[in-house]
Design a protein around this motif. Structure first.
Motif, PDB file in Angstrom:
ATOM      1  N   GLY A   9      35.787 -11.296  17.770  1.00 32.16           N
ATOM      2  CA  GLY A   9      37.193 -11.622  17.586  1.00 32.16           C
ATOM      3  C   GLY A   9      38.091 -10.554  18.186  1.00 32.16           C
ATOM      4  N   GLY A  10      39.369 -10.836  18.245  1.00 35.02           N
ATOM      5  CA  GLY A  10      40.325  -9.877  18.784  1.00 35.02           C
ATOM      6  C   GLY A  10      41.687 -10.504  18.983  1.00 35.02           C
ATOM      7  N   SER A  11      42.539  -9.783  19.700  1.00 34.33           N
ATOM      8  CA  SER A  11      43.895 -10.251  19.987  1.00 34.33           C
ATOM      9  C   SER A  11      44.027 -10.523  21.473  1.00 34.33           C
ATOM     10  CB  SER A  11      44.917  -9.203  19.549  1.00 34.33           C
ATOM     11  OG  SER A  11      44.864  -8.990  18.156  1.00 34.33           O
ATOM     12  N   VAL A  12      44.539 -11.704  21.807  1.00 34.45           N
ATOM     13  CA  VAL A  12      44.743 -12.076  23.207  1.00 34.45           C
ATOM     14  C   VAL A  12      46.062 -12.811  23.334  1.00 34.45           C
ATOM     15  CG1 VAL A  12      42.276 -12.253  23.727  1.00 34.45           C
ATOM     16  CG2 VAL A  12      43.523 -14.272  22.938  1.00 34.45           C
ATOM     17  N   GLN A  13      46.537 -12.896  24.551  1.00 36.36           N
ATOM     18  CA  GLN A  13      47.728 -13.693  24.815  1.00 36.36           C
ATOM     19  C   GLN A  13      47.337 -15.138  25.064  1.00 36.36           C
ATOM     20  OE1 GLN A  13      49.820 -11.660  28.027  1.00 36.36           O
ATOM     21  NE2 GLN A  13      51.159 -10.687  26.506  1.00 36.36           N
ATOM     22  N   ALA A  14      48.290 -16.019  24.859  1.00 35.46           N
ATOM     23  CA  ALA A  14      48.058 -17.438  25.116  1.00 35.46           C
ATOM     24  C   ALA A  14      47.539 -17.633  26.538  1.00 35.46           C
ATOM     25  CB  ALA A  14      49.341 -18.225  24.905  1.00 35.46           C
ATOM     26  N   GLY A  15      46.546 -18.512  26.660  1.00 34.54           N
ATOM     27  CA  GLY A  15      45.916 -18.746  27.951  1.00 34.54           C
ATOM     28  C   GLY A  15      44.682 -17.901  28.182  1.00 34.54           C
ATOM     29  N   GLY A  16      44.481 -16.917  27.339  1.00 34.33           N
ATOM     30  CA  GLY A  16      43.330 -16.034  27.467  1.00 34.33           C
ATOM     31  C   GLY A  16      42.065 -16.637  26.880  1.00 34.33           C
ATOM     32  N   SER A  17      40.993 -15.844  26.918  1.00 42.40           N
ATOM     33  CA  SER A  17      39.682 -16.297  26.455  1.00 42.40           C
ATOM     34  C   SER A  17      39.045 -15.256  25.540  1.00 42.40           C
ATOM     35  CB  SER A  17      38.748 -16.533  27.651  1.00 42.40           C
ATOM     36  OG  SER A  17      39.232 -17.553  28.489  1.00 42.40           O
ATOM     37  N   ARG A  69      38.444 -27.130  25.537  1.00 45.06           N
ATOM     38  CA  ARG A  69      38.804 -25.701  25.670  1.00 45.06           C
ATOM     39  C   ARG A  69      37.725 -24.793  25.091  1.00 45.06           C
ATOM     40  NH1 ARG A  69      42.902 -23.739  22.894  1.00 45.06           N
ATOM     41  NH2 ARG A  69      42.856 -25.297  21.221  1.00 45.06           N
ATOM     42  N   PHE A  70      37.034 -25.248  24.059  1.00 45.93           N
ATOM     43  CA  PHE A  70      35.999 -24.459  23.396  1.00 45.93           C
ATOM     44  C   PHE A  70      34.629 -25.055  23.717  1.00 45.93           C
ATOM     45  CE2 PHE A  70      38.617 -22.737  19.531  1.00 45.93           C
ATOM     46  CZ  PHE A  70      39.599 -22.307  20.400  1.00 45.93           C
ATOM     47  N   ALA A  71      33.611 -24.178  23.691  1.00 47.15           N
ATOM     48  CA  ALA A  71      32.244 -24.638  23.901  1.00 47.15           C
ATOM     49  C   ALA A  71      31.311 -23.873  22.973  1.00 47.15           C
ATOM     50  CB  ALA A  71      31.828 -24.439  25.353  1.00 47.15           C
ATOM     51  N   ILE A  72      30.518 -24.615  22.193  1.00 49.00           N
ATOM     52  CA  ILE A  72      29.538 -24.010  21.297  1.00 49.00           C
ATOM     53  C   ILE A  72      28.182 -24.031  21.987  1.00 49.00           C
ATOM     54  CG2 ILE A  72      29.050 -26.208  20.141  1.00 49.00           C
ATOM     55  CD1 ILE A  72      28.729 -24.637  17.515  1.00 49.00           C
ATOM     56  N   SER A  73      27.419 -22.961  21.800  1.00 48.32           N
ATOM     57  CA  SER A  73      26.103 -22.897  22.418  1.00 48.32           C
ATOM     58  C   SER A  73      25.183 -22.014  21.580  1.00 48.32           C
ATOM     59  CB  SER A  73      26.195 -22.355  23.846  1.00 48.32           C
ATOM     60  OG  SER A  73      26.716 -21.034  23.846  1.00 48.32           O
ATOM     61  N   GLN A  74      23.885 -22.109  21.876  1.00 43.52           N
ATOM     62  CA  GLN A  74      22.888 -21.341  21.149  1.00 43.52           C
ATOM     63  C   GLN A  74      21.946 -20.624  22.103  1.00 43.52           C
ATOM     64  OE1 GLN A  74      21.378 -24.750  18.724  1.00 43.52           O
ATOM     65  NE2 GLN A  74      21.468 -23.299  17.052  1.00 43.52           N
ATOM     66  N   ASP A  75      21.453 -19.496  21.656  1.00 42.29           N
ATOM     67  CA  ASP A  75      20.344 -18.789  22.285  1.00 42.29           C
ATOM     68  C   ASP A  75      19.249 -18.747  21.222  1.00 42.29           C
ATOM     69  OD1 ASP A  75      19.887 -15.442  23.718  1.00 42.29           O
ATOM     70  OD2 ASP A  75      18.487 -17.049  23.259  1.00 42.29           O
ATOM     71  N   LEU A  83      30.600 -19.154  20.505  1.00 44.61           N
ATOM     72  CA  LEU A  83      31.749 -20.034  20.687  1.00 44.61           C
ATOM     73  C   LEU A  83      32.590 -19.442  21.797  1.00 44.61           C
ATOM     74  CD1 LEU A  83      33.203 -22.589  19.624  1.00 44.61           C
ATOM     75  CD2 LEU A  83      34.647 -21.043  18.287  1.00 44.61           C
ATOM     76  N   GLN A  84      32.558 -20.094  22.956  1.00 42.48           N
ATOM     77  CA  GLN A  84      33.405 -19.700  24.077  1.00 42.48           C
ATOM     78  C   GLN A  84      34.751 -20.386  23.915  1.00 42.48           C
ATOM     79  OE1 GLN A  84      32.847 -17.522  26.678  1.00 42.48           O
ATOM     80  NE2 GLN A  84      34.999 -17.891  27.208  1.00 42.48           N
ATOM     81  N   MET A  85      35.800 -19.594  23.866  1.00 41.39           N
ATOM     82  CA  MET A  85      37.135 -20.125  23.643  1.00 41.39           C
ATOM     83  C   MET A  85      38.008 -19.800  24.856  1.00 41.39           C
ATOM     84  SD  MET A  85      37.673 -19.171  19.620  1.00 41.39           S
ATOM     85  CE  MET A  85      37.816 -17.413  19.927  1.00 41.39           C
ATOM     86  N   ASP A  86      38.423 -20.815  25.571  1.00 44.42           N
ATOM     87  CA  ASP A  86      39.267 -20.667  26.756  1.00 44.42           C
ATOM     88  C   ASP A  86      40.631 -21.297  26.520  1.00 44.42           C
ATOM     89  OD1 ASP A  86      36.339 -21.381  28.711  1.00 44.42           O
ATOM     90  OD2 ASP A  86      37.179 -19.422  28.224  1.00 44.42           O
ATOM     91  N   ASN A  87      41.591 -20.892  27.362  1.00 39.68           N
ATOM     92  CA  ASN A  87      42.954 -21.432  27.249  1.00 39.68           C
ATOM     93  C   ASN A  87      43.444 -21.389  25.804  1.00 39.68           C
ATOM     94  OD1 ASN A  87      45.366 -22.596  28.064  1.00 39.68           O
ATOM     95  ND2 ASN A  87      44.561 -24.684  27.975  1.00 39.68           N
ATOM     96  N   LEU A  88      43.308 -20.238  25.200  1.00 41.80           N
ATOM     97  CA  LEU A  88      43.679 -20.085  23.799  1.00 41.80           C
ATOM     98  C   LEU A  88      45.166 -20.294  23.584  1.00 41.80           C
ATOM     99  CD1 LEU A  88      41.324 -17.129  22.969  1.00 41.80           C
ATOM    100  CD2 LEU A  88      41.438 -19.256  21.661  1.00 41.80           C
ATOM    101  N   LYS A  89      45.484 -20.862  22.430  1.00 42.78           N
ATOM    102  CA  LYS A  89      46.864 -21.150  22.049  1.00 42.78           C
ATOM    103  C   LYS A  89      47.189 -20.408  20.746  1.00 42.78           C
ATOM    104  CE  LYS A  89      46.441 -25.806  23.964  1.00 42.78           C
ATOM    105  NZ  LYS A  89      46.570 -27.265  23.680  1.00 42.78           N
ATOM    106  N   PRO A  90      48.459 -20.141  20.483  1.00 51.27           N
ATOM    107  CA  PRO A  90      48.819 -19.457  19.230  1.00 51.27           C
ATOM    108  C   PRO A  90      48.286 -20.177  17.995  1.00 51.27           C
ATOM    109  CG  PRO A  90      50.677 -19.423  20.727  1.00 51.27           C
ATOM    110  CD  PRO A  90      49.625 -20.283  21.384  1.00 51.27           C
TER     111      PRO A  90
END
Length: 127
Positions: A9-17, A69-75, A83-90
């Motif tokens: 987790g973390g802090s990103v601006q809108a549109g980030g991943s 925008r999101f993609a779940i995957s397993q190893d 959980l890959q999260m792209d084009n993040l929104k507020p």
């Protein structure tokens, strides 16, 4: 006793991943349904994405708000869930939790069916 631990987790601006990770231990999680949930103060925990075994294949499901925008995957070799999260929104801001349940349930996106939970990782998206 099963154990789940999230990170990324973390802090990103809108549109980030961001990419969230969850490591599972203590049970044969490959036979479980695994999911990602999120929660903001004063609201019910909501399903974001889940992946489960159906006839030997794993079919992901997504909330409408994150589909595309999101993609779940397993190893499976390393007992990891992502959980890959792209084009993040507020509105994606919240505490994100990894969860698991060892049987088929009526709704894999409903948090009350899940029996194992991680401690959560905070995601903050600024506009």
């Amino acid at each position: 006793q099963g154990h789940l631990a999230e990170s990324g987790g973390g802090s990103v601006q809108a549109g980030g991943s961001l990419r969230l990770s969850c490591v599972a231990s203590g049970y044969p999680y490959n036979s479980y349904c695994m999911g990602w949930f999120r929660q903001t103060p004063g609201t019910e925990r909501e399903g974001v994405a889940a992946i489960y075994s159906l006839g030997g294949e794993r079919s992901p499901v997504y909330a409408d708000s994150v589909n595309g925008r999101f993609a779940i995957s397993q190893d499976k070799a390393n007992n990891m869930l992502y959980l890959q999260m792209d084009n993040l929104k507020p509105e994606d801001t919240g505490m994100y939790y990894c969860a698991a349940v060892p049987w088929v349930v009526a709704d894999f996106m409903y948090h009350r069916y899940y029996t194992y939970w991680g401690q959560g990782t905070q995601v903050t998206v600024s506009s």
